[in-house]
Motif scaffolding. Structure first.
Motif, PDB file in Angstrom:
ATOM      1  N   TYR A  45       0.850  -1.200   0.000  1.00 49.89           N
ATOM      2  CA  TYR A  45       0.000   0.000   0.000  1.00 49.89           C
ATOM      3  C   TYR A  45       0.887   1.252   0.000  1.00 49.89           C
ATOM      4  O   TYR A  45       1.077   1.887   1.048  1.00 49.89           O
ATOM      5  N   LEU A  48      -0.138   4.585   1.672  1.00 58.69           N
ATOM      6  CA  LEU A  48      -0.009   4.632   3.121  1.00 58.69           C
ATOM      7  C   LEU A  48       1.451   4.772   3.526  1.00 58.69           C
ATOM      8  O   LEU A  48       1.767   5.383   4.557  1.00 58.69           O
ATOM      9  N   ILE A  58      -4.148   2.235  10.284  1.00 55.80           N
ATOM     10  CA  ILE A  58      -5.234   2.138   9.309  1.00 55.80           C
ATOM     11  C   ILE A  58      -6.222   1.046   9.706  1.00 55.80           C
ATOM     12  O   ILE A  58      -7.425   1.151   9.426  1.00 55.80           O
ATOM     13  N   ASP A  67     -11.335   9.261   8.595  1.00 57.38           N
ATOM     14  CA  ASP A  67     -11.303   9.333   7.126  1.00 57.38           C
ATOM     15  C   ASP A  67     -11.908   8.058   6.549  1.00 57.38           C
ATOM     16  O   ASP A  67     -11.187   7.134   6.158  1.00 57.38           O
ATOM     17  N   LEU A  70     -10.550   6.665   3.190  1.00 55.97           N
ATOM     18  CA  LEU A  70      -9.224   6.050   3.275  1.00 55.97           C
ATOM     19  C   LEU A  70      -9.318   4.671   3.923  1.00 55.97           C
ATOM     20  O   LEU A  70      -8.749   3.692   3.420  1.00 55.97           O
ATOM     21  N   GLY A  73     -10.915   2.473   1.611  1.00 58.67           N
ATOM     22  CA  GLY A  73     -10.007   2.219   0.496  1.00 58.67           C
ATOM     23  C   GLY A  73      -9.108   1.040   0.804  1.00 58.67           C
ATOM     24  O   GLY A  73      -8.894   0.147  -0.032  1.00 58.67           O
ATOM     25  N   ALA A 160      -4.195   5.833  -4.605  1.00 59.55           N
ATOM     26  CA  ALA A 160      -4.435   6.739  -3.478  1.00 59.55           C
ATOM     27  C   ALA A 160      -4.955   6.013  -2.245  1.00 59.55           C
ATOM     28  O   ALA A 160      -5.062   6.606  -1.175  1.00 59.55           O
ATOM     29  N   CYS A 161      -5.305   4.737  -2.397  1.00 60.05           N
ATOM     30  CA  CYS A 161      -5.901   3.939  -1.324  1.00 60.05           C
ATOM     31  C   CYS A 161      -7.154   4.623  -0.790  1.00 60.05           C
ATOM     32  O   CYS A 161      -7.331   4.793   0.419  1.00 60.05           O
ATOM     33  N   ARG A 162      -8.052   5.006  -1.724  1.00 58.05           N
ATOM     34  CA  ARG A 162      -9.283   5.677  -1.318  1.00 58.05           C
ATOM     35  C   ARG A 162     -10.478   5.058  -2.050  1.00 58.05           C
ATOM     36  O   ARG A 162     -10.382   4.702  -3.237  1.00 58.05           O
TER      37      ARG A 162
END
Length: 274
Positions: A45, A48, A58, A67, A70, A73, A160-162
């Motif tokens: 990831y 991150l 996370i 978030d 996120l 994600g 973006a890991c979203r």
């Protein structure tokens, strides 16, 4: 090592039930990431990693509160990955060995990926002690309901890991839903599903006389699976075969430690049984 593998094969022949206890190392041979250490986690990831956000940060309810896009994600990517991953052949070997025994097989795992059920193990004989990514609960939680995540199709921007689409919501209060997984610093996890699984396993264990525990990829950093394996040995007269490339040591002289990865160790035992 050869003697250990031969001994493991002998224990399989003597057992009336197979208990598979598995940690994160079980999924590595299927291509699933191992989050041991930040470097491996950030490689899987990179977004991150750029934020210097570690796994414990996370994988927490706080991340969902701060978030949600996120947090979902990360978990949405994992959910899609686990749905698309085929379990390696070691799962099939274990299932066939258990099928030959009088009382069959049962599973205890800290993995949340659902790979045992996907490979054909009986869901009614599987204990997921940290929950399942394939099930959801209310973030609040507003009640005690746990429901399937099957209808949620995450659309994740991996770079973006979203999460790009709407996150799942609670069918009762309309608030944010989260995976029914025990996270770090988690006081809201609903344990009911895992407790019911454990109760069914205990009822099954009451009928077993000579269980064999094959433990795979379970380390000492988060020792839930190891504690379970030792409890079976101590309370149910079981024997233990521990397959672990880094920490294969076993507690008793009648137990077996094999310093291999999960699939390599299972293949080695299978070769002795052929």
């Amino acid at each position: 090592m050869i003697n250990s593998i031969n001994f493991a094969a002998e224990l399989l022949a003597q057992a009336d039930a197979l208990i598979v206890s598995a940690g994160a190392g079980m999924g590595v041979d299927s291509g699933l990431p191992d989050f041991r250490g930040n470097e491996g986690f950030w490689k899987a990831y990179p977004a991150l990693g750029r934020a210097r956000m570690d796994f414990t940060s996370i994988a927490s309810p706080q991340a969902f509160r701060q978030d949600p896009a996120l947090a979902w994600g990360f978990y949405g990517h994992r959910l899609a990955l686990y749905r698309a991953t085929s379990p390696h052949e070691g799962f099939g070997l274990l299932r066939r060995w258990g099928a030959r025994m009088e009382h069959g097989a049962s599973v205890f795992t800290s993995n949340v990926d659902g790979q045992f059920q996907l490979s054909g193990f009986d869901p009614q004989r599987t204990v997921e002690c940290h929950g399942s990514i394939h099930h959801l609960q209310c973030m609040a939680p507003c009640g005690g309901d746990i429901w399937s995540a099957d209808e949620f199709a995450p659309d994740v921007d991996a770079a973006a890991c979203r999460l790009r689409n709407a996150p799942p919501t609670c069918p009762h209060c309309g608030g944010l839903a989260r995976p029914n997984i025990l996270m770090f610093g988690d006081w809201e996890w609903l344990e009911r599903r895992s407790e019911q699984q454990a109760a069914r396993q205990q009822a099954w264990l009451a009928r077993v006389k000579q269980p064999l525990v094959i433990e795979l990829g379970a380390g000492t950093a988060i020792p839930s699976v190891r504690h379970f394996s030792h409890r079976i040995v101590q309370q149910h007269g079981g024997r233990l075969v521990r397959i672990n490339p880094r920490e294969p040591q076993v507690p008793g002289a009648q137990d077996v430690g094999i310093a291999m990865g999960a699939l390599q160790g299972l293949r080695a035992i299978a070769a002795r049984l052929a």
